[in-house]
Write an enzyme that holds these catalytic residues in place. Structure first.
Site, PDB file in Angstrom:
ATOM      1  N   SER A  44     -26.604  -7.159  55.088  1.00 23.08           N
ATOM      2  CA  SER A  44     -25.394  -6.575  55.638  1.00 23.08           C
ATOM      3  C   SER A  44     -24.442  -7.662  56.145  1.00 23.08           C
ATOM      4  O   SER A  44     -24.071  -8.559  55.410  1.00 23.08           O
ATOM      5  CB  SER A  44     -25.757  -5.564  56.733  1.00 23.08           C
ATOM      6  OG  SER A  44     -24.658  -4.753  57.072  1.00 23.08           O
ATOM      7  N   ASP A 158     -26.359  -0.789  52.361  1.00 25.95           N
ATOM      8  CA  ASP A 158     -26.722  -1.791  53.373  1.00 25.95           C
ATOM      9  C   ASP A 158     -28.187  -2.244  53.268  1.00 25.95           C
ATOM     10  O   ASP A 158     -29.105  -1.432  53.301  1.00 25.95           O
ATOM     11  CB  ASP A 158     -26.487  -1.166  54.750  1.00 25.95           C
ATOM     12  CG  ASP A 158     -26.473  -2.177  55.867  1.00 25.95           C
ATOM     13  OD1 ASP A 158     -27.313  -3.088  55.849  1.00 25.95           O
ATOM     14  OD2 ASP A 158     -25.637  -2.050  56.771  1.00 25.95           O
TER      15      ASP A 158
END
Length: 300
Positions: A44, A158
């Site tokens: 991320s 993510d």
């Protein structure tokens, strides 16, 4: 030539949304103290900051985020209201493309891995070659917030959804030690003294962020019954997304570190800011520097 202390490190940068700005302060402090970063793995925001550093573009990115004013912040929001995510992120990606160019992971001077999650196969995906920006975009696709990336039959979101602190990709690196930066530390955030102009600017950006959230909540409230509104007084969409993702990643963190513990952990307090407080760059960067200095005091 940068002065080094002879120690080569593998750096693992964790997920945690806007708290990831702390990674910038950590990297700057590591380099100030002479550590040579030879390998980076990130999920991320960790993948974003790590990729920028590996490409030699971190300072350009830092200058950009610290220079954003109120109108810039408003202009970067491209709400999609796509059923898969609220924000397309195209405007941010175009800026990142200007900074990074057409960088490819296998050509970077530092070994680099971006970790994403394939929702269709319920597994983590390591990007260790190919287009750097594409890998970053997949890794930062916060569920429900950024729209996911579809690639080669995968639905990518993510990386923190499966591995919020991906130490495993660094295990084969020829480094002296592995340093990991977690964005889910306990306790209150430190007091960071900000220059007056920075404080006023962040205060203004905070007002804008609050207004955007308020408007979005009102948008949803027009589609919510009175009974549902009564039940949702305490928490709304952004609160639930933020708290759910943080809770999930914090729980996963303990399990993953049990199998792949780093040599040194730098823990940034979760309270430094919310996962979506991207307007608080200056103080979060300095918080990262503060905790890096403290952690490195114990290395001989």
């Amino acid at each position: 030539m940068k002065k080094t202390n002879g120690k080569k490190i593998s750096l693992v940068l964790g997920s945690g949304g806007a708290r990831g700005y702390a990674h910038i302060g950590v990297i700057e402090e590591l380099e100030r103290q002479g550590y040579e970063i030879v390998c980076i793995s990130g999920a991320s925001m960790g993948a974003l900051i790590g990729g920028l550093h590996a490409a030699g573009k971190l300072q350009e990115y830092k200058k950009w985020v610290l220079g954003l004013d109120a109108l810039d912040v408003m202009g970067l929001l491209d709400f999609s209201w796509d059923s898969r995510g609220m924000v397309r992120g195209d405007k941010v990606l175009r800026k990142l493309e200007k900074i990074l160019g057409k960088a490819r992971i296998e050509e970077l001077p530092i070994d680099y891995t971006a970790v994403a999650t394939d929702l269709r196969r319920n597994r983590e995906v390591w990007f260790q070659e190919g287009d750097l920006l594409e890998a970053i975009r997949a890794s930062i696709a916060i569920p429900s917030f950024f729209t996911p990336v579809e690639k080669d039959g995968m639905l990518l979101v993510d990386g923190g959804a499966v591995d919020p602190l991906p130490v495993a990709p660094t295990m084969a690196s020829h480094s002296d030690l592995t340093i990991a930066v977690s964005l889910f530390g306990e306790g209150p955030a430190p007091r960071i003294d900000m220059p007056e102009e920075v404080r006023l600017k962040e205060s203004k950006l905070d007002e804008i962020a609050s207004e955007i959230i308020a408007r979005t909540r009102r948008w949803f409230e027009t589609r919510t019954s009175d009974e549902e509104k009564e039940e949702e007084k305490s928490y709304h969409l952004f609160d639930i997304i933020d708290k759910t993702i943080d809770s999930m990643q914090k729980t996963l963190l303990g399990y993953r570190l049990g199998g792949y513990p780093p040599d040194l952990m730098i823990e940034i307090p979760q309270e430094v800011c919310g996962a979506l407080d991207f307007h608080k760059a200056w103080e979060v960067i300095e918080t990262g520097r503060f905790y890096a200095q403290r952690a490195l005091e114990n290395i001989g």
